[in-house]
Design an enzyme around this catalytic site. Structure first.
Site, PDB file in Angstrom:
ATOM      1  N   GLU A 248     -58.263  20.895  21.822  1.00  0.00           N
ATOM      2  CA  GLU A 248     -57.881  19.279  21.911  1.00  0.00           C
ATOM      3  C   GLU A 248     -58.735  18.685  20.763  1.00  0.00           C
ATOM      4  O   GLU A 248     -59.776  19.064  20.337  1.00  0.00           O
ATOM      5  CB  GLU A 248     -58.649  18.695  23.282  1.00  0.00           C
ATOM      6  N   LYS A 250     -61.551  16.380  19.424  1.00  0.00           N
ATOM      7  CA  LYS A 250     -62.539  15.721  19.842  1.00  0.00           C
ATOM      8  C   LYS A 250     -62.753  14.541  19.026  1.00  0.00           C
ATOM      9  O   LYS A 250     -63.036  14.093  17.937  1.00  0.00           O
ATOM     10  CB  LYS A 250     -63.724  16.784  19.461  1.00  0.00           C
ATOM     11  N   ARG A 255     -67.655   8.173  26.362  1.00  0.00           N
ATOM     12  CA  ARG A 255     -66.673   9.183  27.541  1.00  0.00           C
ATOM     13  C   ARG A 255     -66.790   8.082  28.567  1.00  0.00           C
ATOM     14  O   ARG A 255     -68.050   7.639  29.042  1.00  0.00           O
ATOM     15  CB  ARG A 255     -67.744  10.508  27.808  1.00  0.00           C
ATOM     16  N   ARG A 270     -70.937   8.195  30.528  1.00  0.00           N
ATOM     17  CA  ARG A 270     -71.480   9.590  30.686  1.00  0.00           C
ATOM     18  C   ARG A 270     -72.922   9.548  31.429  1.00  0.00           C
ATOM     19  O   ARG A 270     -73.087  10.547  32.162  1.00  0.00           O
ATOM     20  CB  ARG A 270     -71.609  10.141  29.025  1.00  0.00           C
ATOM     21  N   GLU A 300     -61.847   9.699  26.560  1.00  0.00           N
ATOM     22  CA  GLU A 300     -62.726   9.078  25.749  1.00  0.00           C
ATOM     23  C   GLU A 300     -62.007   8.032  25.140  1.00  0.00           C
ATOM     24  O   GLU A 300     -60.819   8.004  24.657  1.00  0.00           O
ATOM     25  CB  GLU A 300     -62.897  10.025  24.636  1.00  0.00           C
ATOM     26  N   LYS A 423     -67.456  23.155  21.929  1.00  0.00           N
ATOM     27  CA  LYS A 423     -66.878  22.286  20.965  1.00  0.00           C
ATOM     28  C   LYS A 423     -67.034  23.138  19.612  1.00  0.00           C
ATOM     29  O   LYS A 423     -68.103  23.786  19.411  1.00  0.00           O
ATOM     30  CB  LYS A 423     -67.978  20.974  21.003  1.00  0.00           C
TER      31      LYS A 423
HETATM   32  P1  AMP Z   1     -71.314  16.232  22.520  1.00  0.00           P
HETATM   33  O1  AMP Z   1     -71.560  14.765  22.763  1.00  0.00           O
HETATM   34  O2  AMP Z   1     -71.321  16.605  20.967  1.00  0.00           O
HETATM   35  O3  AMP Z   1     -71.874  17.306  23.133  1.00  0.00           O
HETATM   36  O4  AMP Z   1     -69.727  16.557  22.918  1.00  0.00           O
HETATM   37  C1  AMP Z   1     -69.213  16.289  24.238  1.00  0.00           C
HETATM   38  C2  AMP Z   1     -68.557  15.110  24.318  1.00  0.00           C
HETATM   39  O5  AMP Z   1     -67.319  15.106  23.325  1.00  0.00           O
HETATM   40  C3  AMP Z   1     -68.052  14.615  25.593  1.00  0.00           C
HETATM   41  O6  AMP Z   1     -69.155  14.234  26.487  1.00  0.00           O
HETATM   42  C4  AMP Z   1     -67.053  13.822  25.214  1.00  0.00           C
HETATM   43  O7  AMP Z   1     -67.727  12.489  25.535  1.00  0.00           O
HETATM   44  C5  AMP Z   1     -66.478  13.945  23.856  1.00  0.00           C
HETATM   45  N1  AMP Z   1     -64.913  14.265  23.629  1.00  0.00           N
HETATM   46  C6  AMP Z   1     -64.280  13.829  22.655  1.00  0.00           C
HETATM   47  N2  AMP Z   1     -63.264  14.395  23.054  1.00  0.00           N
HETATM   48  C7  AMP Z   1     -63.111  15.108  24.038  1.00  0.00           C
HETATM   49  C8  AMP Z   1     -61.948  16.130  24.590  1.00  0.00           C
HETATM   50  N3  AMP Z   1     -60.946  16.082  24.224  1.00  0.00           N
HETATM   51  N4  AMP Z   1     -62.524  16.563  25.798  1.00  0.00           N
HETATM   52  C9  AMP Z   1     -63.730  16.556  26.321  1.00  0.00           C
HETATM   53  N5  AMP Z   1     -64.571  15.945  25.653  1.00  0.00           N
HETATM   54  C10 AMP Z   1     -64.289  15.195  24.706  1.00  0.00           C
END
Ligand code: AMP
Length: 583
Positions: A248, A250, A255, A270, A300, A423
């Site tokens: 998907e 990102k 969030r 979050r 998001e 990710k």
């Molecule tokens: P990070 O903050 O870099 O650890 O990445 C995780 C965060 O990416 C999640 O907490 C979401 O806020 C965000 N996010 C963005 N797109 C998505 C998606 N398609 N699925 C899940 N999380 C996503």
């Protein structure tokens, strides 16, 4: 139970330098209290009166606390201010003045934990005409009845400066120790906490009847702790780990966990803070566009240019986080919500279903016309690393951060970082294009041109989730605007502590230690080995450090210190950086 028991434990916690001792002190405290007092103590120890999703904060300004101290002790405003300037802590001021109180009150009552809690609750909810005076009187009454050491914590509490730095994992460990003498129940308690997000309530239920935690399910309007993502450096490694999976886009926005029932909507961040009032267009869309009666789903939200198809950067979206001028800003910069998961639908808990089924359920709720505020996250089922890379490049070219790869067979794993979601961000070449979130554990007094700001940079740590510790990785001295330096000094000077929090592991000594509370994002050129930092350090071997770290963006108010990048992630990033260089 008398408040003196809790204040005594707080004072011991302040004096200890070991995390294990910290857990022991809290476990012992809990075992001496009835369940109802354990519940209140969990909130009070963490400097709050309710879980964050309830949005109830005491939040008194220093001036009001000073007034309450004057009123309770009979000292003048001038005297209190002078002492505060000298001591730098209103708690110690209240303690000292209580010890040599000018006015002895006729009717002092022994404070109970419940009395202190209830009074803070009243202070928090008082509003409208005359509420300021009421708050001061309520606080003064508490201080008036307090012993000196009780007064120390009562004065610190409403300004958010208990300085104890007790995170959720510490409380979870302490609960388990209280019953079992070890950590064996931690996972069991944590599972329930992940569903209910109210640590006080969980503690209460666990103390009363540990087996009752088994019956906890999801409830609309009570946020579930969010699933978190792992990271891997390459498409190949993702396919190796997951096999065919869903990739998907990102998105880099807020969030949101959205709850809907009986025509009412609540939205949580979050960090499980209530954001409903900040996002009117999203609330309306959930009411009107989502084809169901009851749901808990996640997505998001971000600013998006409908005409060009361009996603705006986080710095734009964050301007929507405000209490005032909400409608005007919403009209200027409307958000779209890209839904990516669903946990509950019309009476059914979907968390245990595989992602493929949850996604089907989500798709059935959202129109595919792409004309509303609600969208479904862009996602594709892929089988090869090459397909992942194609989507990755496409997402990047459209201004996105990268992608999320998800295990189609995995349930929704609340509150945990498991390999159900992975990710992938841009590769590590030249500079680390992935940013690192560090928890601030100390700061430096400014020298030279920075002297006028009283701020020279911060000592940053990453989170070690194995033992709930913060391990240092960098001194960050650049990337700050003048405004940020001033505001960081102001904010950090308020949470200074004499010695490092027991959860901080550091060889370096900054000018001032602070309670781990704030997170900032940094960019760096590289991760290197260093004997000076404790991140990933084992025995005499060096740890890991950041080369040329600089702050980017604003303070990450959406993250708790435990949400900082983890030591494991740093080690993975170090390995993949080597991988890129060698190839
Ligand atoms: P990070 O903050 O870099 O650890 O990445 C995780 C965060 O990416 C999640 O907490 C979401 O806020 C965000 N996010 C963005 N797109 C998505 C998606 N398609 N699925 C899940 N999380 C996503």
């Amino acid at each position: 139970m008398n408040f003196s028991v809790l204040a005594g434990a707080m004072s011991k916690l302040e004096a200890t330098s070991s995390r294990n001792a910290m857990v022991g002190i809290i476990a012992q405290l809990f075992s001496s209290l009835p369940p109802a007092d354990v519940k209140l103590s969990v909130y009070l120890l963490q400097g709050r009166i309710a879980p964050s999703f309830k949005g109830i904060d005491v939040g008194l300004g220093e001036r009001l606390v000073e007034e309450a101290v004057c009123k309770a002790t009979g000292y003048s405003k001038k005297q209190v201010e002078k002492l505060y300037l000298k001591m730098g802590d209103l708690g110690t001021v209240a303690e000292e003045l209580c010890a040599k109180k000018k006015q002895t009150s006729l009717f002092t009552q022994k404070l109970t934990i419940k009395k202190v809690y209830d009074t803070f609750y009243k202070i928090a909810v008082a509003s409208g005409h005359g509420s300021q005076d009421l708050k001061i009187s309520l606080l003064a009454e508490l201080i008036n009845n307090a012993s000196p050491v009780e007064a120390r914590y009562i004065a610190r509490f409403p300004i958010g400066r208990l300085r104890l730095g007790i995170g959720d994992p510490t409380v979870l460990d302490a609960l388990s120790f209280m019953r079992k003498g070890d950590k064996s129940d931690r996972e069991y308690i944590e599972h329930a906490y992940n569903l209910l997000s109210d640590l006080g309530l969980i503690a209460f239920k666990y103390c009363k009847n540990p087996a009752s935690l088994k019956d906890i399910g999801v409830q609309v309007f009570t946020p579930v702790r969010s699933a978190l993502a792992e990271r891997l450096p390459s498409a190949e490694e993702i396919i190796e780990k997951l096999g065919p999976c869903l990739v998907e886009a990102k998105y880099d926005g807020f969030r949101l966990q959205c709850h809907k029932k009986d025509g009412k909507v609540e939205i949580f961040s979050r960090r499980m803070e209530r954001m409903t009032d900040m996002l009117p267009e999203i609330v309306n869309a959930i009411k009107n566009e989502l084809k169901c009666e009851e749901a808990i789903f996640e997505g998001e939200a971000l600013a998006y240019n409908e005409n060009t198809g361009e996603f705006y950067p986080f710095q734009q979206t964050i301007t929507r986080k405000r209490k005032h001028g909400v409608q005007k800003k919403a009209a200027e910069m409307p958000l779209k919500l890209f839904a990516f998961d669903i946990l509950y639908l019309d009476g059914e808990n979907l968390m245990g279903l595989p992602l493929r089924k949850r996604r089907e359920a989500l798709e059935s709720l959202i129109s595919k016309s792409n004309s509303g505020v609600m969208r479904i996250s862009e996602g594709y089922i892929v089988k090869t690393a090459c397909q992942i890379e194609q989507h990755f490049n496409d997402f990047i070219s459209r201004g996105l951060e990268g992608l999320m790869a998800k295990d189609l067979n995995a349930p929704y794993i609340a509150g945990a970082r498991k390999f159900a979601w992975i990710k992938l961000k841009r590769s590590y070449k030249g500079e680390l294009s992935d940013t690192i979130d560090i928890a601030i554990v100390g700061y430096y007094a400014g020298k030279g041109s920075r002297a006028k700001f009283g701020f020279g940079g911060v000592l940053g740590a990453v989170y070690d989730s194995h033992d709930d510790m913060f391990r240092t990785i960098a001194k960050v001295g650049s990337g700050f605007s003048e405004e940020q330096m001033q505001s960081l000094r102001r904010i950090l000077s308020k949470i200074k502590v004499k010695s490092p929090n027991p959860r901080v592991d550091s060889i370096i000594k900054p000018t001032y230690w602070v309670e781990p509370r704030y997170v900032i994002t940094v960019k760096a050129d590289e991760i290197t080995k260093s004997p000076l930092h404790t991140c990933g350090k084992v025995g005499d071997e060096p740890g890991y450090a950041l080369r040329f770290p600089r702050m980017v963006g604003e303070m990450r108010e959406d993250k708790r210190p435990e949400d900082a990048t983890t030591v494991d992630e740093i080690i993975d990033m170090y390995k993949s950086q080597k991988y890129v260089r060698e190839n």
